[in-house]
Write an enzyme that holds these catalytic residues in place. Structure first.
Site, PDB file in Angstrom:
ATOM      1  N   LYS A  73      -3.623   3.349   5.763  1.00 36.26           N
ATOM      2  CA  LYS A  73      -2.836   2.155   5.408  1.00 36.26           C
ATOM      3  C   LYS A  73      -3.365   0.874   6.055  1.00 36.26           C
ATOM      4  O   LYS A  73      -3.282  -0.202   5.460  1.00 36.26           O
ATOM      5  CB  LYS A  73      -1.377   2.348   5.837  1.00 36.26           C
ATOM      6  CG  LYS A  73      -0.612   3.385   5.041  1.00 36.26           C
ATOM      7  CD  LYS A  73       0.831   3.380   5.505  1.00 36.26           C
ATOM      8  CE  LYS A  73       1.642   4.475   4.880  1.00 36.26           C
ATOM      9  NZ  LYS A  73       3.049   4.420   5.293  1.00 36.26           N
ATOM     10  N   ASP A 109       7.974   0.128   1.770  1.00 36.70           N
ATOM     11  CA  ASP A 109       8.998   0.865   2.540  1.00 36.70           C
ATOM     12  C   ASP A 109      10.194  -0.029   2.884  1.00 36.70           C
ATOM     13  O   ASP A 109      11.351   0.371   2.741  1.00 36.70           O
ATOM     14  CB  ASP A 109       8.404   1.443   3.832  1.00 36.70           C
ATOM     15  CG  ASP A 109       7.468   2.602   3.556  1.00 36.70           C
ATOM     16  OD1 ASP A 109       7.730   3.352   2.602  1.00 36.70           O
ATOM     17  OD2 ASP A 109       6.486   2.759   4.300  1.00 36.70           O
TER      18      ASP A 109
END
Ligand code: NAD
Length: 274
Positions: A73, A109
């Site tokens: 990420k 998220d």
């Protein structure tokens, strides 16, 4: 499958390692089929060193988009052409969209968490949040909450390898948003009680409550809760945790991590397909 995939089918994929256990291919392929969209979603097991080649492939195959998972990420955020505001502040992205060769990185998220609250008629804007956690999930929530207009965030974490990340998150929130963020030691339970007492919402953004920390709680006992406090768990397996069952006994409205997981996926789906 032979009826679904043809010469025009657009490709999306998850990159990271391990990816074999991921539910993303099933979730997105089902959704593409359900909505009659001509895309297919795969998972590719790659490491950080292979990420420059991954980006060459994304461009070569004109992939529409996809996801990055651990440990890719952060490197992904360095390789994309553009970043969403939250992904830029966090320095990581879990979603990418390829618009005619321009690759934008997003982090969904926190978006998923905020949407899950809305879906449960919980309105945190302009209010105070106390949250435990400084890892990937908690950081995404903290940054998105601050960007969306939560007034004050008290972050608690133990003194482990995530402490420096928590310090960095607090610094960025105070520097780049109108939200006031403060960091406290999660072992200081009286401070935790004090900060929870005037908060609208308490969030457990750590892995406590989930295997191997099942049966444990970041909040020591029921006396920390009051009926008006909203209590949220980011873990979703098991669905019921010790913390939320204590909060329920006191009469608090609670939420588990399933909504966040669903809505972060929905946010990605919307970014790719509109
Ligand atoms: P991470 O490894 O990046 O962070 C772990 C966090 O837990 C850190 O803040 C760490 O300090 C804390 N921690 C670890 N052991 C602890 C202990 N004994 N006591 C107190 N704190 C402790 O993990 P993550 O990716 O941020 O995931 C955290 C949790 O959130 C996991 O349960 C994960 O499954 C869940 N999660 C849920 C979603 C969702 O969509 N609902 C998304 C991502 C992660």
């Amino acid at each position: 499958m032979e009826r679904r995939i043809n010469g025009h089918t657009g490709l999306l994929a998850l990159f990271g390692t391990p990816v074999g256990h991921s539910g993303s291919p099933a979730m997105y392929n089902f959704s593409f089929q359900h909505d009659g969209l001509d895309y297919a979603y795969m998972a590719f097991d790659v490491n950080v060193e292979q990420m420059p080649a991954v980006f060459d492939s994304i461009r070569l195959f004109k992939m529409r988009g996809g996801n990055f998972t651990m440990p890719c990420k952060n490197i992904a955020a360095e390789l994309v052409d553009k970043l969403s505001p939250a992904a830029e502040i966090i320095g990581a992205c879990n979603v990418f969209v390829n618009d005619d060769g321009v690759i934008t990185g997003h982090i969904t998220d926190g978006i998923g968490f905020m949407q899950a609250l809305k879906d449960n008629d919980i309105d945190v804007i302009g209010k105070k949040m106390t949250i435990a956690g400084a890892g990937g999930a908690a950081t995404a929530i903290e940054i998105q909450a601050a960007l969306d207009g939560v007034k004050e965030i008290s972050i608690f974490n133990i003194h482990d390898k995530f402490w420096a990340n928590a310090e960095e998150t607090v610094r960025k929130i105070n520097e780049k948003t109108d939200c006031k963020a403060t960091l406290y030691d999660l072992d200081d339970k009286e401070k935790l009680r004090e900060e929870m007492a005037d908060s609208y919402i308490f969030v457990n953004g750590t892995g406590v409550g989930m295997k191997p920390l099942e049966g444990m709680s970041v909040v020591p006992d029921k006396s920390f809760f009051r009926p008006e406090l909203i209590v949220v768990d980011v873990p979703y397996s098991p669905l019921e945790t010790k913390m939320r069952s204590m909060a329920k006994e006191v009469g608090c409205k609670t939420m588990n991590g399933l909504g966040m997981m669903l809505f972060q996926g929905a946010a990605a789906f919307k970014l790719w397909t509109g």
